[in-house]
Design an enzyme around this catalytic site. Structure first.
Site, PDB file in Angstrom:
ATOM      1  CE  LYS A  71      -4.330  -1.644   1.848  1.00  0.00           C
ATOM      2  NZ  LYS A  71      -5.551  -1.147   1.211  1.00  0.00           N
ATOM      3  CG  ASN A 116      -9.689  -6.025   2.066  1.00  0.00           C
ATOM      4  OD1 ASN A 116      -9.680  -4.810   2.329  1.00  0.00           O
ATOM      5  ND2 ASN A 116      -9.861  -6.481   0.834  1.00  0.00           N
ATOM      6  NE  ARG A 117     -14.300  -5.061   9.630  1.00  0.00           N
ATOM      7  CZ  ARG A 117     -14.778  -6.260   9.975  1.00  0.00           C
ATOM      8  NH1 ARG A 117     -15.414  -6.996   9.103  1.00  0.00           N
ATOM      9  NH2 ARG A 117     -14.622  -6.720  11.203  1.00  0.00           N
ATOM     10  N   GLY A 119      -9.950  -0.286   4.487  1.00  0.00           N
ATOM     11  CA  GLY A 119     -10.379   1.118   4.532  1.00  0.00           C
ATOM     12  C   GLY A 119      -9.255   2.100   4.213  1.00  0.00           C
ATOM     13  CG  PHE A 120      -8.579   3.576   0.710  1.00  0.00           C
ATOM     14  CD1 PHE A 120      -8.252   2.447  -0.022  1.00  0.00           C
ATOM     15  CD2 PHE A 120      -9.515   4.464   0.184  1.00  0.00           C
ATOM     16  CE1 PHE A 120      -8.856   2.193  -1.255  1.00  0.00           C
ATOM     17  CE2 PHE A 120     -10.114   4.221  -1.043  1.00  0.00           C
ATOM     18  CZ  PHE A 120      -9.781   3.078  -1.761  1.00  0.00           C
ATOM     19  CG  ASN A 177      -9.690   1.770  -5.714  1.00  0.00           C
ATOM     20  OD1 ASN A 177     -10.779   1.376  -6.132  1.00  0.00           O
ATOM     21  ND2 ASN A 177      -9.156   1.347  -4.591  1.00  0.00           N
ATOM     22  CB  SER A 180     -12.111   0.359  -2.263  1.00  0.00           C
ATOM     23  OG  SER A 180     -12.199  -0.101  -0.930  1.00  0.00           O
ATOM     24  CG  ASN A 182     -13.496  -2.392   2.498  1.00  0.00           C
ATOM     25  OD1 ASN A 182     -14.489  -2.990   2.905  1.00  0.00           O
ATOM     26  ND2 ASN A 182     -12.528  -2.999   1.830  1.00  0.00           N
ATOM     27  CB  THR A 183     -13.775   4.401   1.195  1.00  0.00           C
ATOM     28  OG1 THR A 183     -12.500   3.995   1.690  1.00  0.00           O
ATOM     29  CG2 THR A 183     -13.914   5.911   1.386  1.00  0.00           C
ATOM     30  CE  LYS A 215      -8.699  -3.241  -8.258  1.00  0.00           C
ATOM     31  NZ  LYS A 215      -7.545  -3.604  -7.440  1.00  0.00           N
ATOM     32  CG  ASN A 243     -11.514  -3.017  -5.688  1.00  0.00           C
ATOM     33  OD1 ASN A 243     -11.151  -3.764  -4.762  1.00  0.00           O
ATOM     34  ND2 ASN A 243     -11.111  -1.782  -5.801  1.00  0.00           N
ATOM     35  CB  THR A 244     -12.910  -7.011  -2.939  1.00  0.00           C
ATOM     36  OG1 THR A 244     -13.162  -5.682  -2.465  1.00  0.00           O
ATOM     37  CG2 THR A 244     -11.433  -7.319  -2.775  1.00  0.00           C
ATOM     38  N   GLY A 290      -9.283 -13.712  -8.238  1.00  0.00           N
ATOM     39  CA  GLY A 290      -9.352 -15.166  -8.127  1.00  0.00           C
ATOM     40  C   GLY A 290      -8.391 -15.937  -8.996  1.00  0.00           C
ATOM     41  CE1 TYR A 311      -2.692  -9.679  -0.445  1.00  0.00           C
ATOM     42  CE2 TYR A 311      -3.527  -7.511  -0.929  1.00  0.00           C
ATOM     43  CZ  TYR A 311      -2.974  -8.399  -0.042  1.00  0.00           C
ATOM     44  OH  TYR A 311      -2.687  -7.999   1.239  1.00  0.00           O
TER      45      TYR A 311
HETATM   46  C1  LIG Z   1      -6.071  -7.149   1.886  1.00  0.00           C
HETATM   47  C2  LIG Z   1      -6.445  -6.551   0.575  1.00  0.00           C
HETATM   48  C3  LIG Z   1      -6.305  -5.189   0.394  1.00  0.00           C
HETATM   49  C4  LIG Z   1      -6.654  -4.609  -0.830  1.00  0.00           C
HETATM   50  N1  LIG Z   1      -6.477  -3.275  -0.996  1.00  0.00           N
HETATM   51  C5  LIG Z   1      -6.738  -2.713  -2.206  1.00  0.00           C
HETATM   52  C6  LIG Z   1      -6.493  -1.333  -2.421  1.00  0.00           C
HETATM   53  O1  LIG Z   1      -6.029  -0.606  -1.557  1.00  0.00           O
HETATM   54  N2  LIG Z   1      -6.818  -0.821  -3.644  1.00  0.00           N
HETATM   55  C7  LIG Z   1      -7.327  -1.587  -4.659  1.00  0.00           C
HETATM   56  O2  LIG Z   1      -7.582  -1.075  -5.748  1.00  0.00           O
HETATM   57  N3  LIG Z   1      -7.542  -2.912  -4.467  1.00  0.00           N
HETATM   58  C8  LIG Z   1      -7.269  -3.481  -3.281  1.00  0.00           C
HETATM   59  N4  LIG Z   1      -7.477  -4.818  -3.094  1.00  0.00           N
HETATM   60  C9  LIG Z   1      -8.087  -5.607  -4.194  1.00  0.00           C
HETATM   61  C10 LIG Z   1      -7.043  -6.322  -5.052  1.00  0.00           C
HETATM   62  O3  LIG Z   1      -6.202  -5.406  -5.702  1.00  0.00           O
HETATM   63  C11 LIG Z   1      -7.738  -7.212  -6.096  1.00  0.00           C
HETATM   64  O4  LIG Z   1      -8.524  -6.385  -6.956  1.00  0.00           O
HETATM   65  C12 LIG Z   1      -8.642  -8.247  -5.465  1.00  0.00           C
HETATM   66  O5  LIG Z   1      -8.092  -8.751  -4.267  1.00  0.00           O
HETATM   67  C13 LIG Z   1      -8.898  -9.415  -6.405  1.00  0.00           C
HETATM   68  O6  LIG Z   1      -7.726 -10.130  -6.692  1.00  0.00           O
HETATM   69  P1  LIG Z   1      -7.335 -11.511  -5.947  1.00  0.00           P
HETATM   70  O7  LIG Z   1      -8.561 -12.356  -5.964  1.00  0.00           O
HETATM   71  O8  LIG Z   1      -6.205 -12.063  -6.750  1.00  0.00           O
HETATM   72  O9  LIG Z   1      -6.932 -11.136  -4.569  1.00  0.00           O
HETATM   73  C14 LIG Z   1      -7.152  -5.424  -1.876  1.00  0.00           C
HETATM   74  C15 LIG Z   1      -7.288  -6.795  -1.683  1.00  0.00           C
HETATM   75  C16 LIG Z   1      -6.940  -7.367  -0.489  1.00  0.00           C
HETATM   76  C17 LIG Z   1      -7.072  -8.864  -0.314  1.00  0.00           C
END
Ligand SMILES: Cc1cc2nc3c(=O)[nH]c(=O)nc-3n(C[C@H](O)[C@H](O)[C@H](O)COP(=O)(O)O)c2cc1C
Length: 352
Positions: A71, A116-117, A119-120, A177, A180, A182-183, A215, A243-244, A290, A311
């Protein structure tokens, strides 16, 4: 194997964010140590050469580390040793902020997922710019911009643009972004007029110098996606899908936790988003969500992604995650008769 049998059980005994912090601390030590990167590279194994060009940049391979792991942009000198062809840092907010209270990261091992939450949590744009200024550049670095929690939507264009200005010289591509979960209110910035205003404010300072991507959330309805893409297609160089997700149907353990879901259950909805974007416009797409294997990466590429990221697989597969996925991808491309990654991009349309 060594990771799954030995290291992962030890790491999984720790609270998830503590495990992440320990892994990052270890990587920071290796980064500072002469020969440290080589040591990590030895552990990760070799990454096959699979060169890709996108957004006017050259990538040694199409697999990047997704935003959220690094981050504060403190590990760009060591993360390429894990085999990644690019690293996306952030999300970085303009001003420092602590993020949500802990615990805010949860493992769901039976689903190979995380919730995850965060929250930047961010040390802010100036600190990230300083960290990047001193780091060697081995692979392209993307800078993902988030928004401070206390920023009202009408000030978002100015704040994204200010963070962009502070970091502009330090990144190879930039990501807005707005997805997310979480904001509070952030995902509302995917609405056409709001997104247009943010991109316009950034592009005024950018003058076309750096590729700026958006994103997106896998939870957008079709009309919301149309709306977001109208803004993105005219002013962005690409899209990141996805994103998630907040959709946790059929996953009671995840549904019990507030926050965004990543990992294996996100594969289908995020790949569907690639197809949905592709059906609407020709923006280059980074596919993420995924990816646990080379077959997953290939499916995203065949669906239309020119680059991919992961990730959550790093948590479940360990330091060989990227090199493993890349070697499987290389074999998958070869087996399917593709001579390059570029040849495979969007190829499922031809065979449909
Ligand atoms: C712990 C965690 C923190 C994350 N923080 C951010 C973030 O700050 N900004 C963002 O654009 N995506 C964030 N992501 C989302 C990832 O960049 C990615 O889009 C998402 O996890 C899907 O990929 P994955 O299934 O391979 O993890 C975060 C994901 C995780 C697990």
């Amino acid at each position: 194997m060594l990771y799954e049998r030995l290291l992962r059980p030890l790491l999984f005994r720790l609270e998830p964010e503590t495990a992440h912090e320990r892994a990052c601390a270890l990587m920071r030590c290796l980064q500072a140590l002469p020969g440290g990167a080589r040591l990590l590279q030895g552990l990760a194994g070799p990454a096959p050469e699979l060169p890709v060009q996108a957004f006017g940049l050259d990538f040694p391979n199409p697999l990047g580390l997704a935003a959220g792991f690094d981050k504060d942009a403190r590990l760009t000198g060591i993360l390429p040793a894990l085999g990644f062809g690019f690293v996306e840092v952030g999300s970085i907010t303009l001003r420092p902020q602590p993020g949500n209270p802990r615990p805010r990261l949860f493992r769901l091992p039976e689903s190979e997922a995380l919730v995850n939450r965060m929250g930047f949590n961010s040390r802010g744009a100036a600190a990230a710019a300083a960290a990047l200024a001193g780091a060697p550049r081995m692979v392209p670095v993307g800078v993902n911009l988030g928004l401070n929690k206390d920023c009202p939507p009408e000030r978002a264009p100015g704040e994204y643009a200010e963070a962009f200005s502070l970091l502009c010289a330090r990144g190879d591509y930039f990501v807005v972004n707005v997805s997310s979960p979480n904001t509070e209110g952030l995902r509302g910035l995917q609405e056409k007029r709001r997104l247009e205003a943010i991109l316009r404010a950034i592009q005024e300072r950018n003058a076309g110098r750096k590729p700026v991507l958006v994103k997106l959330s896998p939870d957008l309805s079709d009309s919301q996606l149309d709306d977001a893409l109208e803004a993105a297609c005219s002013q962005a160089a690409g899209a990141i899908a996805a994103n998630t997700t907040l959709a946790k149907a059929g996953l009671p353990a995840a549904a019990a936790l507030a926050g965004g879901l990543s990992g294996r259950p996100l594969f289908s909805p995020s790949t569907a988003l690639i197809r949905r974007i592709r059906a609407r416009c020709g923006l280059p797409i980074i596919g993420v969500g995924g990816i646990m294997s080379g077959a997953d990466a290939l499916e995203k590429i065949r669906a239309g992604a020119c680059l991919v990221q992961l990730y959550t697989a790093l948590v479940y597969r360990g330091p060989r995650a990227a090199t493993g996925v890349l070697e499987e991808l290389r074999l998958g491309l070869e087996k399917a008769g593709f001579r390059s990654v570029a040849q495979a991009v969007g190829s499922e349309e031809a065979s449909a």
